[in-house]
Each structure stands twice: as C-alpha cells, then as structure tokens.
Scaffold this active site. Structure first.
Site, PDB file in Angstrom:
ATOM      1  N   ASP A 210       8.620 -22.995  42.121  1.00  0.00           N
ATOM      2  CA  ASP A 210       8.980 -22.085  43.198  1.00  0.00           C
ATOM      3  C   ASP A 210       9.155 -22.855  44.511  1.00  0.00           C
ATOM      4  O   ASP A 210       8.373 -23.754  44.825  1.00  0.00           O
ATOM      5  CB  ASP A 210       7.873 -21.030  43.346  1.00  0.00           C
ATOM      6  CG  ASP A 210       8.197 -19.962  44.352  1.00  0.00           C
ATOM      7  OD1 ASP A 210       9.143 -19.187  44.114  1.00  0.00           O
ATOM      8  OD2 ASP A 210       7.499 -19.885  45.385  1.00  0.00           O
ATOM      9  N   GLU A 279      13.416 -24.581  42.188  1.00  0.00           N
ATOM     10  CA  GLU A 279      14.155 -23.586  42.968  1.00  0.00           C
ATOM     11  C   GLU A 279      14.420 -24.156  44.353  1.00  0.00           C
ATOM     12  O   GLU A 279      13.501 -24.457  45.101  1.00  0.00           O
ATOM     13  CB  GLU A 279      13.343 -22.287  43.098  1.00  0.00           C
ATOM     14  CG  GLU A 279      14.061 -21.232  43.936  1.00  0.00           C
ATOM     15  CD  GLU A 279      13.125 -20.176  44.484  1.00  0.00           C
ATOM     16  OE1 GLU A 279      13.587 -19.039  44.705  1.00  0.00           O
ATOM     17  OE2 GLU A 279      11.936 -20.469  44.719  1.00  0.00           O
TER      18      GLU A 279
END
Length: 547
Positions: A210, A279
C-alpha cells in the site's frame, strides 16, 4: 536426471509476470458467521469459485488487528488477524485451500503508517526520550504554533496533528489516526521486515504494498510547492480535495525509498517465488516512479498503475499514450493494470459501459502487456451501488459529501444469489447495504446465462492463459486508428495481432502484412476477409496468430 527433475519441480519465480490477480475486500466478500461482516472462513468457502475464474492469485485487502477507522488500513498489530475476520488458524486454512486449487495468496501490507492504537505509537507519543521516540515523524511547531510545513492529508486538511504529550506535531498522510512511520530509522525498517517475514513463513506468495511511494518524508520537512491548475488531475484524490493543489515533492517520492525497497526485495528473494506489487499513488509521476521502483533486481517486481482508474473513459488513443509513456519511463519495468478497485467508482458506472462495452474492455485488458488485477464483482459487471448518506461508513466520503460520495459504493457486499436481501453474503444485517440492482447480477444468476459477463471473463482469462505471448510477451506496434486500438504481442516464436474497436460505431481495419490465422472467436472476435480486411462491430475485438 536428478538435476532435471529438481529443475522441473522448482517453483516458477516469474509466475507474477502476466499473472491475473483477483482482489478481495474481506469485509464484503463472504460472511460465515452471520454478523454481517465478511471473514477469512468465508473467503475459504469461496475458493472453488475463485479458482473457476482462471485467476493465478488472490490479493486480500487488510485483515490485521485494527480499530477499523480506515477499515484495516490502520494496523495496530501486523502479525495477527483481527477477531472480526477470524484467527491465524483460519488464515492458514485459507492459504492451504487456495494452494490446493492452484491459486496463490497475496496480502496487503500497509507499511507507511500504523494506527494510533499500535503499541509502537503509544510508546512513541509518551515523551521525546523513549525507545521509540523517533519511530514516527515528529516535528516542533513553527514559532507561531502552526504546523511545521504546508503538507496536506489525502483525507482533507493539514497533514499534521498536534499531540499534547510531546508538544509536537506528528505527520499523517491519511487520517489523523494513521500516524506515519519514520523510515529514516533503521529500527523501523527492521521491525517492518520482521513483520513481512512473519507472513512469508506462513506461506503467503506475495504482497500488495500500500502507498509504496509514501514511505519516506523529506528529512528537512521542506514545504511542497503549489501545483499550477493546468497540471492538476483527480486520479489520486477527488477534485474537491485541496490535496490536488500541491506538487508533493517533499511529502513523498523520496530517493531514500530505493534503499529500503532493495532490503525488502532481498528478503523476498530468500523465499521461492515470493513477489510484490507496489501501489504508486502519484497523479503526475506515476509511470516514472513505476520505472524507478521496478528497475533491476533490487526493486519491487511490479507496480500497480493508476492510469486506467481514471474517471475519463479509456480511449484507443489513451491506451497508446499510456503505453508510449510507460515504454519511455520504464522500458524494463512491469505494470499491473486495473479498471476497478476498493478506492474508485466501479468502471461499469465510471465509464457508463453497456454490456457490450464492458466485454470489449475486458477483452482488451486480457491482451495487454503487464499483470492484471480484477476487483471482486467486476466479473459480474456490477455497477456502483448507491449508498445513502445515513448508511455511509467511509470517513473520506463523510468528509467530502455530497460532491464526493466516498468509496462505499464499490465496497458493498458481493452478491452470490437472489434468495435473500443480502444476496447470499450474510444471514445477518450487512455492514453496508447490498446494492439492490446487484441482485439480478448475482453469481448464481450468471452461471445459468452463457451470455453473462461472468462467462466472458472466464473465456478471456482462459484465452490469455492459453497463449504465452499474451502472458509474458513483448508489446509492439501499439497504435490507434480512430477508435481502433491495435498492437502485437510476441514471445518465444509466437506472435499475436490484437485489435479492439473501442467505440459504439462499426470500424474497418486492414491486417498487417504476413500470414495470419484467426483466433479468439470464442471471445466474439472478428475474422479477416480474403483481402485481409476486417469489419469490426461496436466494441468487437480481433485476434490473429502469425503463421
């Protein structure tokens, strides 16, 4: 002979290259207890369905111990399962069930920040002299008491929160309850790598990382410059968010990140075939960062790109421009493409797609160079659910309502059947209301309809898997002729011509020189006439194998 047998039994370290990954938002996939919240046992129960799609892996959004202010993206214990999702034993059973069906398991690691309930932060905020005093990004106020710089939070307002215990501000790029870790501390890096090793030892095959470009903040805490209006876009944050008014030169994207990623990659390389996808959340430099972070053998294997998550419908020319930029910025890099996820409006609604258009985009995605991420329910053609303000759970949506309704509309429960108001998701009251327009699009309803999107997704993934050029091959001659996108994919002697009419108007194209054999008719693909001309109906693809 023994050497040959050993080599044949060795895991494919490049399995991720061209893989199709199915994203599961665990709160909304399948509830096994009747409490209205999905859980790990529920996912395990649905593994046969997932395997039937033909995907290579699942990515499970966070299920770690958390106060759930941001629904698991605020972690208070990296090495345990939150009781609402089950236990570590439940996770082990899930991994075993997935592996038994040939499906790999990736989990979502949120390393840039923790919950303010994490023991690390509780200790860090006590005073300025404790053992973890520098584990988070702390800073003194300016002489007038205001925050140390102008950095903003993606969730709105200042990126700094005052803490009376230390009489300092701490950095939070997201909610105030999500303090940012200080990656300039070697101890922090070591602790996060230990948490990563914990899951590798439990058999996970990889990680989705993330907000990978948020790990480091500028040591000098310099102000971000203003971003000219003509350079702003809303691919990362909604247009009503002032976060779009800055160029985030110093609050993220720092060069020190490369050294940490090299440490992370070195850890993964100790395990057979472990992989990761980072990401990259940056509206201006996403593809450039992708190239930097995936370069060589010391970065992440692939990066999750935002280019196809745009509010604007993807055009043939848009694909060409993205691929051209990618080739320039990351000639040796590897992208992971997605049309939908847990943070954006579902693409069936976002791009206002007809059933034909939805299938057309799916066929095109299945032919692209890169790995692919499918978001749960995407294979059913689910539209965005309409969630009333009183039912909202997402703090982001509550903050910016009604101009931005948040992310709950794409997070409503998966629909498995029409037998009850929860669509087979739960026997209790669901944490978010099931989209009533979703019920007629349930898995059970589509299984009996050979023309349903579900079967088209299965055919696309089977077609992709059957042709190595579409999985691992190069992509060349990418061009747009009006609304028609075309390119060639090649790998180890196999070359496939791919063309897609990305409009609701008929189109004509001419096959490239050479001898070609039509393939992909099971996807509704057009075939060439005796002179090499191809007539494409609206949203129709064309595939041909070079003889």
């Amino acid at each position: 002979m023994d050497t040959e047998i050993t080599a044949a039994m060795a895991p494919d370290k490049d399995w991720w290259r061209g893989a199709v990954i199915y994203q599961i938002y665990p709160r909304s996939f399948q509830d096994s207890t009747g409490n209205g919240i999905g859980d790990l046992i529920g996912i395990t129960q649905r593994i046969p369905y997932i395997a039937s799609l033909g995907v290579d892996a699942i990515w499970i959004s966070p299920f770690f111990t958390s106060p759930m202010k941001d629904f698991g993206y605020d972690v208070s214990n990296y090495c345990d399962v939150d009781p609402m999702f089950g236990t570590l034993d439940d996770f082990d059973a899930l991994v075993a069930a997935a592996h038994d069906k040939g499906v790999k398991v990736m989990i979502d690691l949120v390393l840039s920040h923790t919950s303010d309930q994490h023991p690390w932060f509780r200790e860090s905020r006590k005073d300025r002299d404790n053992a973890k005093a520098d584990w988070y990004v702390w800073a003194d106020p300016k002489p007038d008491g205001t925050p140390p710089n102008n950095w903003l939070s993606i969730f709105g307002g200042s990126g700094w929160q005052w803490d009376a215990r230390r009489e300092q501000y701490y950095l939070h790029n997201f909610l105030t309850s999500q303090p940012d870790l200080n990656f300039h501390s070697a101890q922090v890096q070591d602790a996060l790598l230990d948490a990563t090793r914990f899951w590798l030892e439990r058999g996970v095959d990889g990680f989705r990382l993330d907000t990978i470009n948020f790990y480091f903040a500028d040591k000098m805490l310099r102000d971000n410059p203003a971003l000219p209006p003509e350079r702003r876009n809303d691919t990362i944050a909604p247009s009503v968010n002032p976060y779009n008014h800055q160029e985030h030169l110093f609050s993220k994207n720092q060069p020190e990140n490369l050294a940490f990623l090299a440490r992370f990659r070195a850890l993964l390389d100790q395990y057979p075939a472990a992989t990761c996808v980072g990401e990259v959340g940056d509206a201006q430099r996403g593809l450039e960062l992708l190239g930097t972070y995936t370069a060589g053998e010391t970065g992440v294997h692939m990066c999750y790109a935002f280019e196809f998550l745009s509010p604007d419908r993807l055009s043939a020319q848009g694909v060409v421009e993205t691929m051209t930029r990618l080739e320039a910025a990351a000639p040796d890099g590897w992208a992971c493409w997605a049309f939908s996820n847990h943070d954006v409006v579902r693409h069936a609604t976002r791009w206002n797609l007809s059933p034909q258009a939805l299938c057309g985009y799916t066929s095109m995605m299945g032919a692209l160079r890169g790995s692919l991420c499918l978001y749960q329910g995407e294979e059913l053609g689910l539209p965005e659910a309409d969630v009333a303000f009183d039912d909202l759970q997402d703090p982001y949506g509550i903050e910016f309502w009604p101009e931005f309704k948040g992310r709950d509309g794409c997070r409503t429960p998966m629909v498995w059947e029409l037998s009850n108001h929860n669509g087979g998701f739960s026997t209790g009251k669901a944490w978010l209301p099931v989209g009533q327009a979703h019920l007629t699009r349930s898995v059970a309803a589509q299984e009996s309809d050979p023309c349903a999107p579900l079967h088209h997704y299965r055919r696309v993934l089977a077609f992709r898997r059957a042709h190595p050029a579409l999985v691992k091959g190069t992509q060349t001659q990418t061009q747009a002729q009006g609304d028609v996108l075309q390119f060639q994919r090649s790998h180890e002697g196999q070359t496939i011509f791919c063309a897609f009419n990305m409009s609701d108007r008929p189109a004509v194209l001419q096959m490239p020189a050479g001898e070609w054999r039509a393939i992909g008719t099971e996807l509704g693909g057009a075939t060439a006439d005796a002179l090499g001309g191809v007539h494409l109906d609206q949203w129709q693809p064309c595939f041909a194998l070079k003889r």
